[in-house]
Design a protein around this motif. Structure first.
Motif, PDB file in Angstrom:
ATOM      1  N   TYR A  64       0.154  17.321 -35.763  1.00 46.45           N
ATOM      2  CA  TYR A  64      -0.191  16.809 -37.097  1.00 46.45           C
ATOM      3  C   TYR A  64       0.716  17.387 -38.180  1.00 46.45           C
ATOM      4  O   TYR A  64       0.769  16.854 -39.281  1.00 46.45           O
ATOM      5  CB  TYR A  64      -1.668  17.073 -37.420  1.00 46.45           C
ATOM      6  N   SER A  67       3.312  14.300 -38.180  1.00 44.72           N
ATOM      7  CA  SER A  67       2.740  13.054 -38.691  1.00 44.72           C
ATOM      8  C   SER A  67       1.416  12.773 -37.991  1.00 44.72           C
ATOM      9  O   SER A  67       1.119  13.366 -36.947  1.00 44.72           O
ATOM     10  CB  SER A  67       3.689  11.869 -38.453  1.00 44.72           C
ATOM     11  N   SER A  68       0.642  11.858 -38.562  1.00 46.42           N
ATOM     12  CA  SER A  68      -0.635  11.482 -37.951  1.00 46.42           C
ATOM     13  C   SER A  68      -0.434  10.809 -36.599  1.00 46.42           C
ATOM     14  O   SER A  68      -1.214  11.021 -35.672  1.00 46.42           O
ATOM     15  CB  SER A  68      -1.417  10.539 -38.873  1.00 46.42           C
ATOM     16  N   LYS A  69       0.610  10.018 -36.483  1.00 40.26           N
ATOM     17  CA  LYS A  69       0.866   9.313 -35.228  1.00 40.26           C
ATOM     18  C   LYS A  69       1.213  10.286 -34.104  1.00 40.26           C
ATOM     19  O   LYS A  69       0.652  10.225 -33.015  1.00 40.26           O
ATOM     20  CB  LYS A  69       1.976   8.286 -35.416  1.00 40.26           C
ATOM     21  N   ILE A  70       2.140  11.193 -34.368  1.00 37.85           N
ATOM     22  CA  ILE A  70       2.525  12.192 -33.371  1.00 37.85           C
ATOM     23  C   ILE A  70       1.362  13.140 -33.110  1.00 37.85           C
ATOM     24  O   ILE A  70       1.074  13.500 -31.973  1.00 37.85           O
ATOM     25  CB  ILE A  70       3.784  12.960 -33.823  1.00 37.85           C
ATOM     26  N   ALA A  72      -1.887  12.573 -33.361  1.00 36.51           N
ATOM     27  CA  ALA A  72      -2.927  11.933 -32.548  1.00 36.51           C
ATOM     28  C   ALA A  72      -2.497  11.882 -31.082  1.00 36.51           C
ATOM     29  O   ALA A  72      -3.306  12.164 -30.189  1.00 36.51           O
ATOM     30  CB  ALA A  72      -3.216  10.528 -33.068  1.00 36.51           C
ATOM     31  N   PHE A  73      -1.236  11.551 -30.839  1.00 35.70           N
ATOM     32  CA  PHE A  73      -0.744  11.464 -29.462  1.00 35.70           C
ATOM     33  C   PHE A  73      -0.852  12.813 -28.753  1.00 35.70           C
ATOM     34  O   PHE A  73      -1.402  12.913 -27.654  1.00 35.70           O
ATOM     35  CB  PHE A  73       0.698  10.953 -29.440  1.00 35.70           C
ATOM     36  N   ASN A  76      -4.540  14.011 -28.380  1.00 32.68           N
ATOM     37  CA  ASN A  76      -5.246  13.271 -27.342  1.00 32.68           C
ATOM     38  C   ASN A  76      -4.801  13.680 -25.937  1.00 32.68           C
ATOM     39  O   ASN A  76      -5.598  13.638 -24.997  1.00 32.68           O
ATOM     40  CB  ASN A  76      -5.095  11.768 -27.552  1.00 32.68           C
ATOM     41  N   LYS A 121      -8.403  11.082 -31.234  1.00 30.94           N
ATOM     42  CA  LYS A 121      -7.934  10.745 -32.571  1.00 30.94           C
ATOM     43  C   LYS A 121      -7.204   9.403 -32.588  1.00 30.94           C
ATOM     44  O   LYS A 121      -6.470   9.056 -31.667  1.00 30.94           O
ATOM     45  CB  LYS A 121      -6.986  11.820 -33.096  1.00 30.94           C
ATOM     46  N   ASP A 123      -4.392   7.085 -34.756  1.00 29.64           N
ATOM     47  CA  ASP A 123      -3.181   7.495 -35.475  1.00 29.64           C
ATOM     48  C   ASP A 123      -3.264   7.239 -36.979  1.00 29.64           C
ATOM     49  O   ASP A 123      -2.297   7.434 -37.698  1.00 29.64           O
ATOM     50  CB  ASP A 123      -1.930   6.865 -34.866  1.00 29.64           C
ATOM     51  N   THR A 124      -4.433   6.849 -37.457  1.00 28.69           N
ATOM     52  CA  THR A 124      -4.623   6.608 -38.890  1.00 28.69           C
ATOM     53  C   THR A 124      -5.037   7.868 -39.645  1.00 28.69           C
ATOM     54  O   THR A 124      -5.154   7.845 -40.865  1.00 28.69           O
ATOM     55  CB  THR A 124      -5.674   5.506 -39.109  1.00 28.69           C
TER      56      THR A 124
END
Length: 138
Positions: A64, A67-70, A72-73, A76, A121, A123-124
């Motif tokens: 985090y 970024s939110s996308k990375i 979350a990946f 998770n 999570k 990715d938002t």
């Protein structure tokens, strides 16, 4: 509302008995957490190890920072049962003894998170999970 942390809201529908899908998933996670603690007791590993390693999977939130996308990946990856079950398989098939308590602790962590409403999570944003949106509003 569950004890301890935040209220989790969801758009999931309700069953005829008024128990939401999220409540069922939390109840299931609670049962699994209890089973993992019992399994840990049965394997006879050190309890200090259990408590020291219980929160280690939260290090997966380091993504985090980028970024939110990375985030979350990566988060998770550490919060699905795939890796701890793979470690359990390595214990079973290759007799790597140290992996048994690690995999049980990791699965206990995942179920504990879900018991309190912290799901996988989206990715938002960190507060958006497969169990709903984490809301600190109570």
């Amino acid at each position: 509302n569950w004890i301890f942390v935040e209220k989790v809201t969801s758009s999931c529908g309700k069953y005829p008995n008024s128990m939401t899908i999220v409540s069922i998933l939390k109840l299931e996670a609670t049962a699994f957490f209890i089973a993992m603690v019992w399994a840990y007791y049965l394997i006879g590993a050190s309890w200090w190890l259990f408590f020291v390693l219980l929160l280690v999977p939260d290090l997966f939130m380091v993504g985090y920072i980028k970024s939110s996308k990375i985030g979350a990946f990566i988060y998770n990856l550490g919060h699905t049962y795939i890796i701890p079950i793979a470690l359990l398989g390595m214990y079973v098939f290759f007799n790597v003894v140290v992996l048994l308590p690690i995999s049980v602790i990791w699965m206990a962590h995942i179920s504990m998170d879900r018991m309190f409403g912290f799901g996988l999570k989206l990715d938002t944003g960190f507060k958006h999970t497969h169990l709903g949106t984490i809301d600190k509003g109570g």
